[in-house]
Motif scaffolding. Structure first.
Motif, PDB file in Angstrom:
ATOM      1  N   GLU A 192      -5.033  25.109 -56.698  1.00  0.00           N
ATOM      2  CA  GLU A 192      -4.096  25.830 -56.249  1.00  0.00           C
ATOM      3  C   GLU A 192      -4.497  26.728 -54.927  1.00  0.00           C
ATOM      4  O   GLU A 192      -3.675  27.407 -54.147  1.00  0.00           O
ATOM      5  CB  GLU A 192      -3.569  26.923 -57.216  1.00  0.00           C
ATOM      6  N   ARG A 237      17.237  24.779 -52.841  1.00  0.00           N
ATOM      7  CA  ARG A 237      16.839  25.596 -53.909  1.00  0.00           C
ATOM      8  C   ARG A 237      16.465  27.223 -53.503  1.00  0.00           C
ATOM      9  O   ARG A 237      16.291  27.238 -52.470  1.00  0.00           O
ATOM     10  CB  ARG A 237      15.149  25.268 -54.522  1.00  0.00           C
ATOM     11  N   GLY A 247       4.915  19.751 -56.045  1.00  0.00           N
ATOM     12  CA  GLY A 247       3.843  20.459 -55.270  1.00  0.00           C
ATOM     13  C   GLY A 247       4.177  20.125 -53.731  1.00  0.00           C
ATOM     14  O   GLY A 247       3.250  20.239 -53.014  1.00  0.00           O
ATOM     15  N   LYS A 248       5.388  19.981 -53.375  1.00  0.00           N
ATOM     16  CA  LYS A 248       5.760  19.400 -52.049  1.00  0.00           C
ATOM     17  C   LYS A 248       5.413  20.834 -51.198  1.00  0.00           C
ATOM     18  O   LYS A 248       4.554  20.470 -50.186  1.00  0.00           O
ATOM     19  CB  LYS A 248       7.238  19.266 -51.829  1.00  0.00           C
ATOM     20  N   THR A 249       5.516  21.881 -51.298  1.00  0.00           N
ATOM     21  CA  THR A 249       5.583  23.197 -50.526  1.00  0.00           C
ATOM     22  C   THR A 249       4.325  23.444 -50.458  1.00  0.00           C
ATOM     23  O   THR A 249       3.653  23.716 -49.495  1.00  0.00           O
ATOM     24  CB  THR A 249       6.680  24.383 -51.121  1.00  0.00           C
ATOM     25  N   THR A 250       3.430  23.390 -51.664  1.00  0.00           N
ATOM     26  CA  THR A 250       2.228  23.785 -51.765  1.00  0.00           C
ATOM     27  C   THR A 250       1.541  22.750 -50.724  1.00  0.00           C
ATOM     28  O   THR A 250       0.379  23.243 -50.157  1.00  0.00           O
ATOM     29  CB  THR A 250       1.555  23.842 -53.164  1.00  0.00           C
ATOM     30  N   ASP A 267      -6.149  18.117 -61.122  1.00  0.00           N
ATOM     31  CA  ASP A 267      -7.038  19.107 -61.866  1.00  0.00           C
ATOM     32  C   ASP A 267      -6.315  19.385 -63.280  1.00  0.00           C
ATOM     33  O   ASP A 267      -7.049  19.863 -63.893  1.00  0.00           O
ATOM     34  CB  ASP A 267      -7.213  20.453 -60.996  1.00  0.00           C
TER      35      ASP A 267
HETATM   36  N1  LIG Z   1      -3.140  22.981 -60.365  1.00  0.00           N
HETATM   37  C1  LIG Z   1      -2.609  22.860 -59.517  1.00  0.00           C
HETATM   38  N2  LIG Z   1      -1.263  23.058 -59.277  1.00  0.00           N
HETATM   39  C2  LIG Z   1      -0.835  22.721 -58.221  1.00  0.00           C
HETATM   40  C3  LIG Z   1      -1.109  21.765 -57.287  1.00  0.00           C
HETATM   41  N3  LIG Z   1      -0.169  21.667 -56.246  1.00  0.00           N
HETATM   42  C4  LIG Z   1       1.029  22.381 -56.587  1.00  0.00           C
HETATM   43  N4  LIG Z   1       0.779  23.166 -57.664  1.00  0.00           N
HETATM   44  C5  LIG Z   1       1.435  24.294 -58.490  1.00  0.00           C
HETATM   45  O1  LIG Z   1       2.707  23.495 -58.860  1.00  0.00           O
HETATM   46  C6  LIG Z   1       3.760  24.317 -58.662  1.00  0.00           C
HETATM   47  C7  LIG Z   1       5.134  23.787 -57.846  1.00  0.00           C
HETATM   48  O2  LIG Z   1       4.568  23.705 -56.580  1.00  0.00           O
HETATM   49  P1  LIG Z   1       5.557  23.669 -55.386  1.00  0.00           P
HETATM   50  O3  LIG Z   1       4.794  23.396 -54.205  1.00  0.00           O
HETATM   51  O4  LIG Z   1       6.453  24.825 -55.558  1.00  0.00           O
HETATM   52  O5  LIG Z   1       6.396  22.502 -55.709  1.00  0.00           O
HETATM   53  P2  LIG Z   1       7.515  21.713 -55.002  1.00  0.00           P
HETATM   54  O6  LIG Z   1       7.552  20.196 -55.089  1.00  0.00           O
HETATM   55  O7  LIG Z   1       7.675  22.000 -53.544  1.00  0.00           O
HETATM   56  O8  LIG Z   1       8.792  22.129 -55.976  1.00  0.00           O
HETATM   57  P3  LIG Z   1      10.460  22.353 -55.563  1.00  0.00           P
HETATM   58  O9  LIG Z   1      10.480  23.021 -54.373  1.00  0.00           O
HETATM   59  O10 LIG Z   1      10.872  23.231 -56.590  1.00  0.00           O
HETATM   60  O11 LIG Z   1      10.974  21.006 -55.549  1.00  0.00           O
HETATM   61  C8  LIG Z   1       3.124  25.601 -58.058  1.00  0.00           C
HETATM   62  O12 LIG Z   1       3.015  26.602 -59.273  1.00  0.00           O
HETATM   63  C9  LIG Z   1       1.948  25.202 -57.549  1.00  0.00           C
HETATM   64  O13 LIG Z   1       0.973  26.041 -57.441  1.00  0.00           O
HETATM   65  C10 LIG Z   1      -2.353  21.100 -57.549  1.00  0.00           C
HETATM   66  O14 LIG Z   1      -3.186  20.272 -56.797  1.00  0.00           O
HETATM   67  N5  LIG Z   1      -2.911  21.783 -58.525  1.00  0.00           N
END
Ligand SMILES: Nc1nc2c(ncn2[C@@H]2O[C@H](COP(=O)(O)OP(=O)(O)OP(=O)(O)O)[C@@H](O)[C@H]2O)c(=O)[nH]1
Ligand SMILES: [Mg+2]
Length: 290
Positions: free
Chosen positions: A270, A128, A98-101, A244
């Protein structure tokens, strides 16, 4: 959201602290909730001692004693941006946590809730496919600037550019994304150390924070992730995401205890607004269903 621990805890609290089975059940529950074996044992032992000493009985006093014990483990940090200087956040973590989010959520939180404007996103995940575009979509939705290069570019160079341009424009917050791959630990560590050196070298009198993202659904593996990143660059604080999506969430406690990494934020959904400062009391109350 109340955690699974709370329901089962209510069931075993009925056994009562005069019965040794209660402490064994409690230890199992804490392990199930991701606190890890060592912490679970320590907590159960402390509660046993206190229950005997203070002659605690009944559901409420026991639950409150347990809450006070758990609270002693939870360490938090305030990473709110300083409006008078540049604040750099390097966001770290393995794939998909969830880094990017979290970067998008923090951008909104800093601007709207903290009232500090001038946010720039740095597209430091150049590894990626589509990672840059994903951050770009958030930047557009949020109306913040993004510094990006093509996929495959040097992440250190992208983040350096973001810092340089933010300094020139007087912007206050740089949120830097990184790639989460961990196919090769030595490789990941070397890459992160290189990025960290570049940012630290350029950061000057900025506030520079290395923020680790821990996915609440990954369980005990979160502790090993924290160890790896902490050893690589030194983590200033962690963010717990996807709170959640799990009935557990106890991973915070072993991370605080064995690595002394404080938690700064918790995310539980989300939407952009689904993030808040990590509050130890709210977290422990929720874990125990108080
Ligand atoms: N339910 C829920 N989903 C989340 C939360 N934070 C992130 N997500 C979901 O997790 C998934 C991955 O989130 P990203 O933000 O893409 O994760 P990342 O770490 O950047 O992933 P990479 O770039 O592939 O390493 C997405 O579908 C998000 O919507 C949260 O707090 N709750
Ligand atoms: Mg990402």
């Amino acid at each position: 959201m109340k955690k699974g621990l709370s329901v089962k805890l209510r069931q075993i609290l009925g056994i009562g602290p005069t019965n040794e089975a209660f402490f064994e059940e409690l230890e199992d529950l804490l392990v199930e909730a991701d606190l890890g074996g060592a912490v679970a044992m320590e907590v159960a032992d402390t509660l046993r001692r206190e229950a005997r000493k203070e002659r605690l009985d009944g559901e409420r006093p026991l639950r409150e004693a347990l809450r006070d014990i758990l609270l002693q483990y939870v360490v938090t940090a305030d990473l709110s941006p300083d409006p008078n200087r540049m604040n750099v956040y390097l966001v770290l973590g393995v794939n998909g946590v969830g880094k990017t989010t979290t970067i998008a959520k923090l951008a909104r939180h800093f601007e709207v809730d903290c009232g500090v404007s001038g946010v720039v996103l740095a597209a430091g995940d150049t590894f990626r496919a589509a990672a840059v575009e994903q951050l770009d979509v958030h930047a557009h939705r949020l109306g913040v600037r993004i510094v990006r290069q093509a996929q495959g570019a040097d992440p250190g160079a992208v983040i350096y550019d973001a810092l340089q341009s933010a300094a020139n424009r007087g912007e206050r917050i740089v949120l830097a994304d990184t790639a989460g791959r961990m196919h090769n630990r030595a490789n990941l560590v070397a890459e992160l150390q290189k990025i960290d050196r570049i940012v630290a070298g350029r950061a000057g009198d900025c506030s520079y924070r290395r923020l680790l993202v821990i996915d609440a659904t990954t369980g005990q593996n979160g502790l090993r992730q924290a160890e790896t990143f902490h050893e690589a660059v030194g983590v200033d604080a962690a963010v717990l995401t996807k709170y959640d999506s799990t009935a557990k969430g106890g991973i915070v406690i072993p991370i605080c205890k064995s690595l002394a990494i404080p938690f700064a934020y918790i995310a539980d959904g989300e939407s952009y607004s689904d993030i808040r400062r990590f509050d130890a009391h709210a977290y422990v109350n929720d874990l125990l269903g108080l």
